[in-house]
Structures are given as C-alpha cells and as structure tokens.
Design an enzyme around this catalytic site. Structure first.
Site, PDB file in Angstrom:
ATOM      1  N   ASN A 176       0.799  -1.229   0.000  1.00 25.52           N
ATOM      2  CA  ASN A 176       0.000   0.000   0.000  1.00 25.52           C
ATOM      3  C   ASN A 176       0.832   1.281   0.000  1.00 25.52           C
ATOM      4  OD1 ASN A 176       0.649  -0.874   2.689  1.00 25.52           O
ATOM      5  ND2 ASN A 176      -0.793   0.618   3.494  1.00 25.52           N
ATOM      6  N   GLU A 272       4.031  -3.583  12.604  1.00 27.42           N
ATOM      7  CA  GLU A 272       2.945  -2.624  12.438  1.00 27.42           C
ATOM      8  C   GLU A 272       1.825  -3.328  11.697  1.00 27.42           C
ATOM      9  OE1 GLU A 272       1.587   1.038   9.872  1.00 27.42           O
ATOM     10  OE2 GLU A 272       3.492   1.493  10.872  1.00 27.42           O
TER      11      GLU A 272
END
Length: 535
Positions: A176, A272
């Site tokens: 992304n 993350e």
C-alpha cells in the site's frame, strides 16, 4: 443498493491519461530494476497496473536458495559497512535524500503505476521518506553514540552503554505504501550499521527496487541491501528464519505468525499491523476544517492506509451540520487515474481489495445502513475504482463496523458525551491511530491522552503525528509491537552493550576483609548512596 444522496464525480482528463500507465514504465526500466532482485531460478510473476488492468511488469521470483544467498551476501557485506564511522553512513542517507527529491517524478510514476493511487498521495510517500532520511542522517550520531552511565561503585567503577548493530535485518513490507514502508524501515537499519534483506510485495516491487538503486548511487555498498521476491507465505518465513531482527508491516493475522516464528528463534521483531482508526468531532470543532480533515483521514490512498480513519464519531449537536459538509466535500472529490496531479483519489490496488470494500458496503446497506455519499464501484473509470463512501446507521452486526475494510469507506456514529465517545473509540482490539477535532487544543490533548492508540492527532487526520519523525509511531493491542521513527525507530535495530571498568579495588572481599566485614561495609555504602541521592 440504496442510491447515494451524493454521487462522486470522475475526472475525465485523468481517466483518459490512465490508458497510458503501463507504457509510462518502459520495458528497459523494468529489466534494469529486475536485476536488483536476488533470484536465479527462472520463475517469474506478472504485475498489473491497477488503474487500467493492463500488464505492467514481469519480475523474477526468489527460491529458498536465493533467499539464503541474499543473507549470505548481506552477512559478508555487513561488517565492513558497520565499521565505517556513523557520519559516513549518515552521509549516504543525506545524499539519498537529495537524489530522491531531485528525481521524485520517476518514483511518483512507479508508485502510481503499481498502486493506482492519486499522485498527491504518492507524493506523501516521498515526503515521509525524505523527512526520515533527513532526520536519521542528522540525528543518527546522537542516537548511536556511547553514553556514560553510573557505575556500581562511585569513583571506582565507570560504565558506558554502547550500541551495536543487530547484523542482518529482515524486512517484509506491504503493497500500500511501497516507498515509505520499504525505505522508511531500511533507513534507520542501514545507518545503524546493519545490512538489510527486504521482501517487498511483488505487485509494488519496482518502487522498492528503484529506491535501492538510488541508495547505491548515494554510496551504499550494493550487497548491503538485498531484495528478494515471492509469495508472502513462502518467502516470508524464510526471512524470519534467517534474520537477526525482523521488521514486518502487514495484517494482524500474519503478524502473529511472524511473532511466533521470531520468538522461537529468540530474535526481536517490530510489527505494524491492522487498525480500525477513529476520528472524534467534538461539539466545539470547526466543522468546515473537520470535514476537510475527514476527507483526508478517510480517503487518502483510497483508504488503503494503515492509519486512515474508518470510524467517525460526531457529537450529536453538530452531527447533521457536519455530515452535510462532509458529504458535500466527499461528493466533490475527483476520481481518476493518470500519472499526473489532478485526481483527488485513485483506485484500489487489487480485485481482492475491491471485493472487500464492495462486500462491506452492500452488507451494511442490506442490513439498514444509509449511504450519504458514494456507495458503488466505478468500472467506467477503471477495473478497481470505488467511490469514497460514507455510511450512516451502521450497527455492530455489520462487518464494516468492526472489521478492517482497508478501503474508501467510513462509518458514522453519534455521541452525547466525551466519555461515551472515548469508550466507543477504544472499543476495538486495535490501537494504531486516532484523531480529535476541537477548537480548544488543551481539551483536545486531554481527550487524546485517554485514547488507546499509538498516535493521536489533534485537528489533523494522521500526517501531524506520522510526519513528526523524531517521535515514535506504532500501535497498541492488535495493531502491533514496537515503533518506527524517533529513538526507538533506530535503537530497535541495535543491541545494547554495557562496558564497565573497575579501578583500584574489586567488588568483593579484599584488603583483609572477610565476608561479614565486606557485607557490613557495603551495607553502609548502599545507605550512604541513597542518602546522597546517587542514582
């Protein structure tokens, strides 16, 4: 599906420009960048341009032997790289910073071609990486310098805390944000003296390969940063099994597997992971500013941003007014492709993402939610476009309520008290990012302190906290472990080593003292150190 009250408009010029996306990435460039992959087996994978669906690149895939070779090469290069003064390694980051800004159009084209995002959102990646490169290029010497610590016996013992590189860091980065989430993690690892073996998502590997090439041009030894490609479930575990430290960005499900594998080897990992981020609009918020902020919070990179907002909590007294402004601004967004500035939102990156977005919206509407803006796919613009969508009346049984959508969809909820809003925002296993909007910044900070997220932005969507690269960024709960940015962002890639020197007398019986006398003497000394407030 219920008709939207506001339909999002397209950008005809951007639509026409999208037809040439693949041709803007020349075959010669693909061939050159592909040489940066550690791969020799002949297996390949084809990527597509999300804006158009046309083939984009054919890239080599790495075998298990290739992954091992990448680690072997990295290990051979790492000692010489670590032996260089920190200022030399930092100089590479600063030269990379300058090259990135000078040649940003090249990588903006690649990011858009591989992800389908709008150019402005691609530029956010350039901003983030340049900021981190500048920060660690300037601050690395301070973060990594030896620090004197209090010794065991004042005057007789001296102690120094030193920082040593882990060795070879394994990094697994998603699709992304292909520049920020590959280079952003590599920067502190490299300047700390490590080598890196990175597995970017194959769909967006050209961006990472371009960045590595630029790093080498800036002075990085080529073998110090290896790139391998392949399916995540295959190549990912191979990296975790070989790395001295693992930096992973991706889904919570995969992150748990990475954590288990790293724990079995007793190596560290930073993770993350997912988020279901909340934005709180308090009764005294500037509604125009908050509505504009909500557009950025919810629809940047078509919502395919770990720290974007998917839950919007608005005080009941201003909800109707705010939502009217928010829906109007959302409907005014220009959807489109093309490798140029002008579109406000691009497309999703894959059919899988589009399916999730479509399913969440359709399920919610079927169960009674109301579409305030957007609400439908836009195949007329390209195969993976979906309108930015605002859903009202979402209830807990709807998938969009609690599951991460990772697309341009936000659910709206009303609240009456701050306690109610804070409790609702915290009612999630995730804890990555949140946003609070109020004219009273002191009040905003107090509300922010009650939110269980690693970052909180007051009167901003996400960029204020993420862009503050001297401060840590990461998640609580199911959103992960560890932090990027700041001191923790670089020290995670190091081992702390204490070197203590003892002078004159040992810490033990000596000079004719027996055990009892030694214990009595040290008891008196310990009391004296407390009395004199020695740390």
């Amino acid at each position: 599906m219920t008709e939207s009250t506001s339909q999002v408009r397209s950008n005809p010029a951007a639509k026409g420009a999208a037809r040439g996306v693949a041709s803007a990435v020349p075959a010669a460039l693909v061939a050159r960048l592909a040489k940066g992959v550690t791969a020799s087996g002949g297996a390949t994978a084809e990527t597509i341009a999300p804006l158009t669906g046309e083939p984009l690149a054919t890239l080599p895939l790495s075998s298990e032997e290739d992954v091992q070779r990448a680690f072997d090469q990295a290990r051979r290069a790492q000692p010489a790289w670590a032996a260089l003064p920190v200022r030399h390694r930092a100089g590479v980051l600063l030269r990379f910073h300058d090259l990135l800004l000078k040649r940003q159009d090249e990588v903006l084209d690649l990011i858009q071609a591989e992800t389908g995002k709008a150019r402005l959102h691609a530029f956010e990646e350039v901003m983030a990486v340049a900021s981190a490169a500048r920060h660690y290029g300037r601050a690395a010497r301070s973060y990594l310098r030896d620090r004197r610590r209090g010794g065991a016996v004042p005057g007789l013992t001296s102690a120094v805390e030193a920082r040593r590189p882990k060795g070879v860091v394994g990094q697994i980065s998603p699709w992304n944000y292909p520049l920020e989430l590959s280079v952003g993690d590599a920067l502190p690892a490299l300047v700390a003296g490590n080598a890196v073996v990175n597995k970017p998502d194959t769909q967006t590997a050209l961006t990472a390969l371009w960045a590595r090439e630029l790093f080498v041009e800036a002075g990085l030894p080529p073998q110090a940063w290896q790139i391998v490609l392949g399916d995540g479930p295959v190549v990912g575990p191979q990296i975790v099994e070989r790395a001295d430290y693992v930096a992973f960005t991706g889904s919570t499900r995969t992150g748990r597997d990475v954590a288990r594998r790293a724990a079995e080897r007793l190596v560290g990992a930073s993770l993350e992971l997912g988020g279901k981020n909340a934005m709180l609009v308090l009764a005294d918020a500037d509604l125009d500013r908050a509505a504009a902020g909500a557009v950025r919070a919810c629809f940047s990179s078509a919502g395919q941003l770990c720290i974007s907002v998917e839950r919007l909590y608005v005080h009941r007294s201003v909800a109707d007014d705010f939502l009217a402004r928010f829906a109007e601004k959302t409907a005014a967004l220009r959807l489109g492709g093309g490798l140029a500035y002008g579109a406000d939102m691009g497309s999703l990156v894959s059919a899988r993402q589009l399916e999730t977005v479509t399913r969440h919206v359709e399920q919610a509407v079927k169960a009674g939610a109301t579409v305030l803006a957007g609400g439908r796919a836009r195949p007329d613009l390209g195969p993976l476009f979906h309108e930015p969508t605002i859903l009202d009346g979402v209830t807990p049984e709807m998938a969009v309520c609690a599951e991460e959508t990772f697309g341009p969809v936000v659910s709206v909820y009303r609240f009456d008290t701050e306690d109610e809003a804070v409790a609702a925002a915290n009612d999630t296993p995730y804890g990555l990012n949140s946003s609070v909007w109020t004219k009273d910044t002191a009040r905003g900070r107090k509300v922010a302190a009650r939110l269980r997220t690693g970052t909180v932005n007051v009167n901003e969507a996400y960029a204020a906290a993420y862009g503050s690269v001297a401060s840590p960024m990461g998640g609580m709960g199911d959103s992960g472990l560890g932090r990027r940015h700041g001191a923790e962002g670089i020290l995670r890639y190091t081992e702390a080593q204490t070197i203590a020197v003892q002078r004159l007398l040992p810490i033990g019986p000596s000079m004719g003292l027996d055990d009892r006398k030694f214990a009595e003497l040290f008891t008196t000394g310990l009391k004296a150190m407390k009395a004199f407030r020695l740390k």
